[in-house]
Design a protein around this motif. Sequence first.
Motif, PDB file in Angstrom:
ATOM      1  N   GLU A 233       0.837  -1.207   0.000  1.00 53.92           N
ATOM      2  CA  GLU A 233       0.000   0.000   0.000  1.00 53.92           C
ATOM      3  C   GLU A 233       0.867   1.250   0.000  1.00 53.92           C
ATOM      4  O   GLU A 233       0.596   2.214  -0.722  1.00 53.92           O
ATOM      5  CB  GLU A 233      -0.918  -0.018   1.224  1.00 53.92           C
ATOM      6  CG  GLU A 233      -1.857   1.163   1.303  1.00 53.92           C
ATOM      7  CD  GLU A 233      -2.739   1.095   2.530  1.00 53.92           C
ATOM      8  OE1 GLU A 233      -3.136   2.175   3.002  1.00 53.92           O
ATOM      9  OE2 GLU A 233      -3.036  -0.013   3.002  1.00 53.92           O
ATOM     10  N   GLN A 234       1.943   1.219   0.788  1.00 51.02           N
ATOM     11  CA  GLN A 234       2.845   2.359   0.856  1.00 51.02           C
ATOM     12  C   GLN A 234       3.542   2.577  -0.493  1.00 51.02           C
ATOM     13  O   GLN A 234       3.674   3.714  -0.946  1.00 51.02           O
ATOM     14  CB  GLN A 234       3.888   2.123   1.961  1.00 51.02           C
ATOM     15  CG  GLN A 234       4.772   3.301   2.242  1.00 51.02           C
ATOM     16  CD  GLN A 234       5.731   3.023   3.383  1.00 51.02           C
ATOM     17  OE1 GLN A 234       5.961   1.887   3.755  1.00 51.02           O
ATOM     18  NE2 GLN A 234       6.298   4.073   3.945  1.00 51.02           N
ATOM     19  N   ARG A 235       3.970   1.467  -1.130  1.00 51.26           N
ATOM     20  CA  ARG A 235       4.589   1.582  -2.448  1.00 51.26           C
ATOM     21  C   ARG A 235       3.605   2.146  -3.470  1.00 51.26           C
ATOM     22  O   ARG A 235       3.970   2.984  -4.299  1.00 51.26           O
ATOM     23  CB  ARG A 235       5.102   0.219  -2.917  1.00 51.26           C
ATOM     24  CG  ARG A 235       6.465  -0.156  -2.380  1.00 51.26           C
ATOM     25  CD  ARG A 235       7.035  -1.330  -3.128  1.00 51.26           C
ATOM     26  NE  ARG A 235       6.201  -2.520  -3.055  1.00 51.26           N
ATOM     27  CZ  ARG A 235       6.284  -3.453  -2.128  1.00 51.26           C
ATOM     28  NH1 ARG A 235       7.184  -3.354  -1.186  1.00 51.26           N
ATOM     29  NH2 ARG A 235       5.480  -4.493  -2.139  1.00 51.26           N
ATOM     30  N   ALA A 236       2.349   1.682  -3.420  1.00 54.29           N
ATOM     31  CA  ALA A 236       1.337   2.169  -4.350  1.00 54.29           C
ATOM     32  C   ALA A 236       1.084   3.662  -4.136  1.00 54.29           C
ATOM     33  O   ALA A 236       0.952   4.424  -5.104  1.00 54.29           O
ATOM     34  CB  ALA A 236       0.050   1.384  -4.181  1.00 54.29           C
ATOM     35  N   LYS A 237       1.036   4.083  -2.889  1.00 56.38           N
ATOM     36  CA  LYS A 237       0.822   5.497  -2.582  1.00 56.38           C
ATOM     37  C   LYS A 237       1.995   6.331  -3.088  1.00 56.38           C
ATOM     38  O   LYS A 237       1.792   7.396  -3.697  1.00 56.38           O
ATOM     39  CB  LYS A 237       0.657   5.673  -1.068  1.00 56.38           C
ATOM     40  CG  LYS A 237       0.306   7.076  -0.649  1.00 56.38           C
ATOM     41  CD  LYS A 237       0.080   7.139   0.847  1.00 56.38           C
ATOM     42  CE  LYS A 237      -0.264   8.552   1.294  1.00 56.38           C
ATOM     43  NZ  LYS A 237      -0.438   8.648   2.739  1.00 56.38           N
ATOM     44  N   ALA A 238       3.215   5.847  -2.860  1.00 56.12           N
ATOM     45  CA  ALA A 238       4.402   6.569  -3.324  1.00 56.12           C
ATOM     46  C   ALA A 238       4.427   6.627  -4.850  1.00 56.12           C
ATOM     47  O   ALA A 238       4.775   7.670  -5.431  1.00 56.12           O
ATOM     48  CB  ALA A 238       5.667   5.901  -2.799  1.00 56.12           C
ATOM     49  N   GLN A 239       4.040   5.546  -5.494  1.00 50.82           N
ATOM     50  CA  GLN A 239       4.000   5.521  -6.958  1.00 50.82           C
ATOM     51  C   GLN A 239       2.952   6.506  -7.482  1.00 50.82           C
ATOM     52  O   GLN A 239       3.190   7.212  -8.456  1.00 50.82           O
ATOM     53  CB  GLN A 239       3.698   4.103  -7.457  1.00 50.82           C
ATOM     54  CG  GLN A 239       3.698   3.967  -8.967  1.00 50.82           C
ATOM     55  CD  GLN A 239       5.058   4.240  -9.570  1.00 50.82           C
ATOM     56  OE1 GLN A 239       6.066   3.888  -9.010  1.00 50.82           O
ATOM     57  NE2 GLN A 239       5.078   4.881 -10.715  1.00 50.82           N
ATOM     58  N   ALA A 240       1.789   6.556  -6.823  1.00 51.05           N
ATOM     59  CA  ALA A 240       0.743   7.496  -7.242  1.00 51.05           C
ATOM     60  C   ALA A 240       1.221   8.936  -7.086  1.00 51.05           C
ATOM     61  O   ALA A 240       0.985   9.780  -7.970  1.00 51.05           O
ATOM     62  CB  ALA A 240      -0.525   7.264  -6.425  1.00 51.05           C
ATOM     63  N   GLU A 241       1.911   9.228  -5.982  1.00 50.21           N
ATOM     64  CA  GLU A 241       2.443  10.571  -5.775  1.00 50.21           C
ATOM     65  C   GLU A 241       3.483  10.912  -6.829  1.00 50.21           C
ATOM     66  O   GLU A 241       3.516  12.031  -7.357  1.00 50.21           O
ATOM     67  CB  GLU A 241       3.034  10.700  -4.372  1.00 50.21           C
ATOM     68  CG  GLU A 241       2.003  10.713  -3.267  1.00 50.21           C
ATOM     69  CD  GLU A 241       2.627  10.707  -1.879  1.00 50.21           C
ATOM     70  OE1 GLU A 241       3.875  10.691  -1.777  1.00 50.21           O
ATOM     71  OE2 GLU A 241       1.871  10.722  -0.905  1.00 50.21           O
ATOM     72  N   ALA A 242       4.344   9.944  -7.159  1.00 45.05           N
ATOM     73  CA  ALA A 242       5.376  10.172  -8.178  1.00 45.05           C
ATOM     74  C   ALA A 242       4.733  10.392  -9.541  1.00 45.05           C
ATOM     75  O   ALA A 242       5.163  11.282 -10.304  1.00 45.05           O
ATOM     76  CB  ALA A 242       6.340   8.993  -8.223  1.00 45.05           C
ATOM     77  N   ASP A 243       3.698   9.615  -9.857  1.00 41.17           N
ATOM     78  CA  ASP A 243       2.994   9.795 -11.132  1.00 41.17           C
ATOM     79  C   ASP A 243       2.333  11.169 -11.195  1.00 41.17           C
ATOM     80  O   ASP A 243       2.382  11.843 -12.230  1.00 41.17           O
ATOM     81  CB  ASP A 243       1.936   8.701 -11.319  1.00 41.17           C
ATOM     82  CG  ASP A 243       2.549   7.335 -11.564  1.00 41.17           C
ATOM     83  OD1 ASP A 243       3.759   7.276 -11.871  1.00 41.17           O
ATOM     84  OD2 ASP A 243       1.820   6.332 -11.438  1.00 41.17           O
ATOM     85  N   GLU A 244       1.722  11.585 -10.086  1.00 43.39           N
ATOM     86  CA  GLU A 244       1.072  12.891 -10.039  1.00 43.39           C
ATOM     87  C   GLU A 244       2.097  14.012 -10.211  1.00 43.39           C
ATOM     88  O   GLU A 244       1.861  14.981 -10.952  1.00 43.39           O
ATOM     89  CB  GLU A 244       0.333  13.052  -8.708  1.00 43.39           C
ATOM     90  CG  GLU A 244      -0.455  14.333  -8.593  1.00 43.39           C
ATOM     91  CD  GLU A 244      -1.178  14.420  -7.254  1.00 43.39           C
ATOM     92  OE1 GLU A 244      -1.291  15.546  -6.748  1.00 43.39           O
ATOM     93  OE2 GLU A 244      -1.611  13.375  -6.736  1.00 43.39           O
TER      94      GLU A 244
END
Length: 123
Positions: A72-83
């Motif tokens: 979940e933390q990796r997914a959140k970090a990936q979403a932030e990086a994509d944004e």
Amino acid sequence: MAGFKLPTFNDRAAASRAAKQRAVEKQRTKTAPDPEAAAARAAALAAKEAAAAERRAAHKAAIEAEKAAKAEQRAKAQAEADEAAERAAAARRAAPVPHIPTAAELKAARDARYAARKARQRK
């Protein structure tokens, strides 16, 4: 004092037979295990194995929860990086393209500087 007498083959064979006979007699005199005690030991072993299985299951569940939290933390970090990448791309698209002068424009600017310099010298 008598010296050491080397035992003969017959003496060694007799000693071996006597030792085997003593071992057989020792096994015969053993009492049979008490069925109640055996049942109690089996129950204790089953309880111990059940507790160990429960501990293993709890440990496995904790590991799975930790893996899920990390995912979940990796997914959140990936979403932030994509944004952030999308915002940067939008900023690049919105930024004006710098004007690169053509050869004719460069020549005109050079000629204007030359003319200005000549005008200053004539004064």
